[in-house]
Design an enzyme around this catalytic site. Structure first.
Site, mmCIF file in Angstrom:
data_model
loop_
_atom_site.group_PDB
_atom_site.id
_atom_site.type_symbol
_atom_site.label_atom_id
_atom_site.label_comp_id
_atom_site.label_asym_id
_atom_site.label_seq_id
_atom_site.Cartn_x
_atom_site.Cartn_y
_atom_site.Cartn_z
ATOM 1 N N GLN A 78 0.434 -1.466 0.105
ATOM 2 C CA GLN A 78 0.024 0.060 -0.251
ATOM 3 C C GLN A 78 0.970 1.324 -0.092
ATOM 4 O OE1 GLN A 78 -3.262 -0.149 2.687
ATOM 5 N NE2 GLN A 78 -4.544 2.082 1.734
ATOM 6 N N PHE A 79 0.783 1.688 -0.880
ATOM 7 C CA PHE A 79 2.065 2.927 -1.356
ATOM 8 C C PHE A 79 1.010 4.450 -0.959
ATOM 9 C CE2 PHE A 79 -0.508 3.745 -5.165
ATOM 10 C CZ PHE A 79 -0.885 4.453 -5.278
ATOM 11 N N THR A 80 0.178 3.778 -0.459
ATOM 12 C CA THR A 80 -0.296 5.259 -0.494
ATOM 13 C C THR A 80 -0.087 5.307 1.781
ATOM 14 O OG1 THR A 80 -2.744 3.788 0.245
ATOM 15 C CG2 THR A 80 -2.219 5.260 -1.364
#
Length: 144
Positions: A78-80
């Site tokens: 999850q890059f966010t």
């Protein structure tokens, strides 16, 4: 490296209508990789995930590690988690690009498996539907 770890009674990941991960009791781990992360940090993150004593003992105290609790893991990239929200439109320059993020994400998974855990995953970069039934709820943010 940052992880949002939730103790769950069940969790699953669905991609394009197909369930790719499904488990009962364990940890749902959303994992973000920072542009400055290293293999050493990935190993430390796996160690922290696998050793975190947040399952309840017979006295209701968070004192049991996931292995002793018989827990499984689902780890989802999850890059966010590295969103810069200083403006209304988030930026993601602190999130590692796939050429760095994928090997470190996979290293965390391998390290957890090497410690004896059943680990399921999402798919890096896919549009995933993640479901969970939080237990407690207990949710912890880990920064390594």
């Amino acid at each position: 490296m940052r992880a949002v770890l939730t103790r769950v009674t069940s969790a699953s990941v669905t991609i394009d209508g197909k369930r790719v991960a499904d488990m009962g009791k364990g940890f749902l781990v959303l994992l973000g990789v920072h542009v400055s992360d290293t293999e050493e940090k990935a190993k430390k993150m796996a160690d922290k995930i696998c050793g975190l004593r947040i399952f309840e003992d017979e006295n209701g105290k968070m004192n049991i590690n996931p292995k002793d609790a018989g827990a499984e893991l689902i780890i989802v990239s999850q890059f966010t988690l590295y969103a810069d929200t200083s403006s209304r439109r988030p930026g993601f320059t602190d999130a590692a690009r796939p050429d760095l993020a994928i090997p470190l994400y996979e290293m965390v998974i391998k390290e957890c498996r090497d410690r004896g855990f059943k680990v399921q995953t999402g798919e890096f970069g896919a549009d995933m539907k993640v479901e969970s039934v939080n237990d407690g709820p207990v949710t912890i943010v880990l920064d390594i």
